[in-house]
Motif scaffolding. Sequence first.
Motif, PDB file in Angstrom:
ATOM      1  N   ARG A  41       3.249   0.175   7.480  1.00  9.04           N
ATOM      2  CA  ARG A  41       4.666   0.081   7.133  1.00  9.04           C
ATOM      3  C   ARG A  41       5.541   0.537   8.295  1.00  9.04           C
ATOM      4  O   ARG A  41       6.559  -0.093   8.601  1.00  9.04           O
ATOM      5  N   TYR A  42       5.163   1.631   8.949  1.00  5.24           N
ATOM      6  CA  TYR A  42       5.967   2.102  10.073  1.00  5.24           C
ATOM      7  C   TYR A  42       5.926   1.120  11.242  1.00  5.24           C
ATOM      8  O   TYR A  42       6.930   0.909  11.920  1.00  5.24           O
ATOM      9  N   ARG A  43       4.759   0.528  11.461  1.00  4.62           N
ATOM     10  CA  ARG A  43       4.689  -0.476  12.527  1.00  4.62           C
ATOM     11  C   ARG A  43       5.579  -1.664  12.191  1.00  4.62           C
ATOM     12  O   ARG A  43       6.276  -2.197  13.057  1.00  4.62           O
ATOM     13  N   ALA A  44       5.553  -2.080  10.935  1.00  8.60           N
ATOM     14  CA  ALA A  44       6.373  -3.221  10.525  1.00  8.60           C
ATOM     15  C   ALA A  44       7.857  -2.905  10.653  1.00  8.60           C
ATOM     16  O   ALA A  44       8.667  -3.763  10.996  1.00  8.60           O
ATOM     17  N   ALA A  45       8.215  -1.669  10.378  1.00 10.93           N
ATOM     18  CA  ALA A  45       9.618  -1.266  10.463  1.00 10.93           C
ATOM     19  C   ALA A  45      10.024  -0.911  11.888  1.00 10.93           C
ATOM     20  O   ALA A  45      11.204  -0.688  12.162  1.00 10.93           O
ATOM     21  N   ALA A  46       9.020  -0.856  12.791  1.00 10.31           N
ATOM     22  CA  ALA A  46       9.272  -0.512  14.197  1.00 10.31           C
ATOM     23  C   ALA A  46      10.070   0.780  14.306  1.00 10.31           C
ATOM     24  O   ALA A  46      11.037   0.884  15.052  1.00 10.31           O
TER      25      ALA A  46
END
Length: 203
Positions: free
Chosen positions: A84-89
């Motif tokens: 999720r954090y990667r997707a949200a950058a």
Amino acid sequence: MQDADLTRLALAAGAGAPGAADRLVGELRSDVTRFIASMAEPGWVEELTQETLIRALRGLPRFAARSSARSWLLTIARHTVADRYRAAASRPATVSVDDCERAQTRTGAAHGRFEEEVALLNLLASLPEPRRTAFVLTRIEGFAYTEAAEMTGVPVGTVRSRVARARSDLADALRLAEDPAAPAEPAEPAESVAGAGRTTRTA
């Protein structure tokens, strides 16, 4: 339910035993929610808990009990949060005012206890992700260092180092919260890399 019983239940669920998957989810859902709440932004917790459980249910036929079912499930939770954090950058952020107000309304917690929980979330969110994960797994979730090392894919010594650094970071943050003028503890010296002619720091 003990870890050994949960692992047997997970194996039974993977083999298609009637009701085993639902019972496993019921036994471990609160652990997953608590773990994700310590890692992710409050507004994401419910969704990420559900996503973790869906991933786990899909993976049950491949569960081979190389680790406990609880360890296996929290590893899935950690990857779900990271995705999720990667997707949200973005990096993990502190608790927002809106999130705090929603959490207070939802839980109905006593004012003092609620403030303590929010303060803890803020302090944990301030840690670098590797240190936060190591600290949560060993000091909050109660996993052994060897289990945390297996779950995060790093040596046991690295987990111990990250936990020690997390404790130091949290102690500095608490001192600063109590006395904004208080100096932080001196940073640990950079570790030398033998033969590399340079220095580096561990996470």
